[in-house]
Scaffold this motif. Sequence first.
Motif, PDB file in Angstrom:
ATOM      1  N   SER A   1       0.964  -1.007   0.221  1.00  0.00           N
ATOM      2  CA  SER A   1      -0.099  -0.426   0.389  1.00  0.00           C
ATOM      3  C   SER A   1       1.020   0.902   0.161  1.00  0.00           C
ATOM      4  O   SER A   1       2.035   1.494   0.359  1.00  0.00           O
ATOM      5  N   MET A   2       0.938   2.496  -1.211  1.00  0.00           N
ATOM      6  CA  MET A   2       1.362   3.252  -1.079  1.00  0.00           C
ATOM      7  C   MET A   2       1.265   4.426  -1.628  1.00  0.00           C
ATOM      8  O   MET A   2      -0.690   4.612  -2.157  1.00  0.00           O
ATOM      9  N   SER A   3       1.209   6.087  -0.865  1.00  0.00           N
ATOM     10  CA  SER A   3       0.054   6.693  -1.140  1.00  0.00           C
ATOM     11  C   SER A   3       1.229   8.081  -1.338  1.00  0.00           C
ATOM     12  O   SER A   3       2.184   7.790  -1.453  1.00  0.00           O
ATOM     13  N   GLY A   4       0.263   8.879  -2.346  1.00  0.00           N
ATOM     14  CA  GLY A   4       1.307   9.871  -2.914  1.00  0.00           C
ATOM     15  C   GLY A   4       0.980  10.102  -4.069  1.00  0.00           C
ATOM     16  O   GLY A   4      -0.364  10.811  -4.260  1.00  0.00           O
ATOM     17  N   SER A   5       1.452  11.321  -4.425  1.00  0.00           N
ATOM     18  CA  SER A   5       1.023  12.345  -5.814  1.00  0.00           C
ATOM     19  C   SER A   5       1.436  11.955  -7.022  1.00  0.00           C
ATOM     20  O   SER A   5       3.237  11.183  -7.342  1.00  0.00           O
ATOM     21  N   ILE A   6       0.686  11.596  -7.661  1.00  0.00           N
ATOM     22  CA  ILE A   6       1.199  11.036  -9.602  1.00  0.00           C
ATOM     23  C   ILE A   6       2.176  12.326  -9.867  1.00  0.00           C
ATOM     24  O   ILE A   6       2.097  13.628 -10.268  1.00  0.00           O
TER      25      ILE A   6
ATOM     26  N   LEU B   1       4.026   7.415  -9.268  1.00  0.00           N
ATOM     27  CA  LEU B   1       4.115   7.895  -8.261  1.00  0.00           C
ATOM     28  C   LEU B   1       5.369   8.476  -6.717  1.00  0.00           C
ATOM     29  O   LEU B   1       6.129   8.058  -6.866  1.00  0.00           O
ATOM     30  N   GLU B   2       5.199   9.316  -6.758  1.00  0.00           N
ATOM     31  CA  GLU B   2       5.949   9.984  -5.914  1.00  0.00           C
ATOM     32  C   GLU B   2       6.012   9.950  -4.699  1.00  0.00           C
ATOM     33  O   GLU B   2       4.321  10.629  -4.354  1.00  0.00           O
ATOM     34  N   HIS B   3       5.903   9.532  -3.733  1.00  0.00           N
ATOM     35  CA  HIS B   3       5.768   9.560  -1.596  1.00  0.00           C
ATOM     36  C   HIS B   3       7.180   9.916  -1.183  1.00  0.00           C
ATOM     37  O   HIS B   3       8.398   9.871  -1.604  1.00  0.00           O
ATOM     38  N   LYS B   4       6.250  11.342  -0.729  1.00  0.00           N
ATOM     39  CA  LYS B   4       7.216  11.588   0.607  1.00  0.00           C
ATOM     40  C   LYS B   4       6.532  11.318   2.730  1.00  0.00           C
ATOM     41  O   LYS B   4       5.319  12.244   2.467  1.00  0.00           O
ATOM     42  N   SER B   5       7.698  10.975   3.014  1.00  0.00           N
ATOM     43  CA  SER B   5       6.733  10.872   4.462  1.00  0.00           C
ATOM     44  C   SER B   5       8.131  10.942   5.473  1.00  0.00           C
ATOM     45  O   SER B   5       8.827  11.691   4.706  1.00  0.00           O
ATOM     46  N   GLN B   6       7.215  11.109   7.114  1.00  0.00           N
ATOM     47  CA  GLN B   6       8.558  10.979   7.884  1.00  0.00           C
ATOM     48  C   GLN B   6       8.386   9.944   8.953  1.00  0.00           C
ATOM     49  O   GLN B   6       7.000   9.958   8.654  1.00  0.00           O
ATOM     50  N   ARG B   7       9.602   9.049   8.806  1.00  0.00           N
ATOM     51  CA  ARG B   7       8.700   7.706   9.818  1.00  0.00           C
ATOM     52  C   ARG B   7      10.179   7.499  10.467  1.00  0.00           C
ATOM     53  O   ARG B   7      11.543   7.707  10.346  1.00  0.00           O
TER      54      ARG B   7
ATOM     55  N   VAL C   1      -2.726   3.825  -3.294  1.00  0.00           N
ATOM     56  CA  VAL C   1      -2.979   2.431  -4.263  1.00  0.00           C
ATOM     57  C   VAL C   1      -2.505   1.360  -3.270  1.00  0.00           C
ATOM     58  O   VAL C   1      -1.755   1.190  -2.176  1.00  0.00           O
ATOM     59  N   GLN C   2      -2.931   0.065  -3.700  1.00  0.00           N
ATOM     60  CA  GLN C   2      -2.692  -0.773  -3.569  1.00  0.00           C
ATOM     61  C   GLN C   2      -2.906  -2.372  -4.258  1.00  0.00           C
ATOM     62  O   GLN C   2      -3.876  -1.976  -5.279  1.00  0.00           O
ATOM     63  N   GLY C   3      -1.824  -2.880  -4.624  1.00  0.00           N
ATOM     64  CA  GLY C   3      -1.628  -3.980  -5.049  1.00  0.00           C
ATOM     65  C   GLY C   3      -0.446  -5.028  -4.446  1.00  0.00           C
ATOM     66  O   GLY C   3      -0.052  -4.908  -3.491  1.00  0.00           O
ATOM     67  N   PHE C   4       0.416  -5.702  -5.730  1.00  0.00           N
ATOM     68  CA  PHE C   4       1.645  -6.278  -5.934  1.00  0.00           C
ATOM     69  C   PHE C   4       2.817  -5.497  -6.549  1.00  0.00           C
ATOM     70  O   PHE C   4       2.261  -5.471  -7.572  1.00  0.00           O
ATOM     71  N   ILE C   5       4.105  -6.356  -6.115  1.00  0.00           N
ATOM     72  CA  ILE C   5       4.679  -5.635  -6.378  1.00  0.00           C
ATOM     73  C   ILE C   5       5.347  -7.117  -7.324  1.00  0.00           C
ATOM     74  O   ILE C   5       5.959  -7.812  -7.452  1.00  0.00           O
TER      75      ILE C   5
ATOM     76  N   ALA D   1      -1.190  -2.150  -9.494  1.00  0.00           N
ATOM     77  CA  ALA D   1      -2.564  -1.818  -8.771  1.00  0.00           C
ATOM     78  C   ALA D   1      -3.691  -3.038  -8.633  1.00  0.00           C
ATOM     79  O   ALA D   1      -4.152  -3.870 -10.345  1.00  0.00           O
ATOM     80  N   GLU D   2      -4.433  -3.053  -7.410  1.00  0.00           N
ATOM     81  CA  GLU D   2      -5.485  -3.913  -7.007  1.00  0.00           C
ATOM     82  C   GLU D   2      -6.626  -3.066  -6.860  1.00  0.00           C
ATOM     83  O   GLU D   2      -7.328  -3.083  -7.006  1.00  0.00           O
ATOM     84  N   ASN D   3      -6.291  -1.928  -6.135  1.00  0.00           N
ATOM     85  CA  ASN D   3      -7.127  -0.999  -6.012  1.00  0.00           C
ATOM     86  C   ASN D   3      -6.751   0.586  -5.823  1.00  0.00           C
ATOM     87  O   ASN D   3      -5.898   0.329  -5.888  1.00  0.00           O
ATOM     88  N   VAL D   4      -7.771   1.343  -6.304  1.00  0.00           N
ATOM     89  CA  VAL D   4      -7.186   3.109  -6.372  1.00  0.00           C
ATOM     90  C   VAL D   4      -7.376   3.728  -5.561  1.00  0.00           C
ATOM     91  O   VAL D   4      -8.733   3.442  -6.444  1.00  0.00           O
ATOM     92  N   GLU D   5      -6.954   4.818  -4.704  1.00  0.00           N
ATOM     93  CA  GLU D   5      -8.333   5.597  -4.543  1.00  0.00           C
ATOM     94  C   GLU D   5      -7.725   7.016  -4.301  1.00  0.00           C
ATOM     95  O   GLU D   5      -6.321   7.599  -4.045  1.00  0.00           O
TER      96      GLU D   5
END
Length: 101
Positions: A7-12, A31-37, A74-78, A94-98
Motif C-alpha cells: 500500500s502506497m500513497s503519493g502524488s502522480i 507515483l512520488e511518495h514523501k513522508s516521515q517515519r 494504491v494497493q497491489g502487488f510488486i 494496482a488492484e485498488n486505487v483511491e
Amino acid sequence: MSLNHLSMSGSIVRSRQFDSPGGISHWVLTLEHKSQRYQAEMLRNVYCQIQVILSGERFLSVADKLKAGVEIEVQGFINLQQSRNGQNRLVLHAENVELKS
C-alpha cells in the motif's frame, strides 16, 4: 502461498495510457511518495518514486482523473520488470486505487 501486498500513497508525477494488442487498457503512472517515519527511535525523511500499472476495465471510472499532481492511495502487488535497456526495477501492479484530491 507467499504474501505480496503493498500500500502506497503519493502524488502522480507522470501518467500515460495505452492499449495492449489484445485490447486491454493500461495506465502507467509514476507515483512520488514523501513522508516521515521513525526508525531506531529517530525520525527520518522518506522519499521514493515507483511505477504503478493499472490494467483493465475496472479502472475506467477513475482513468480520466489520473493526471500529474493528483494524490492517490494504491494497493497491489510488486513485480520485477526489465526495461528495454536491461535495467531491473520493482513495479507496483494496482488492484485498488483511491483518489485523495
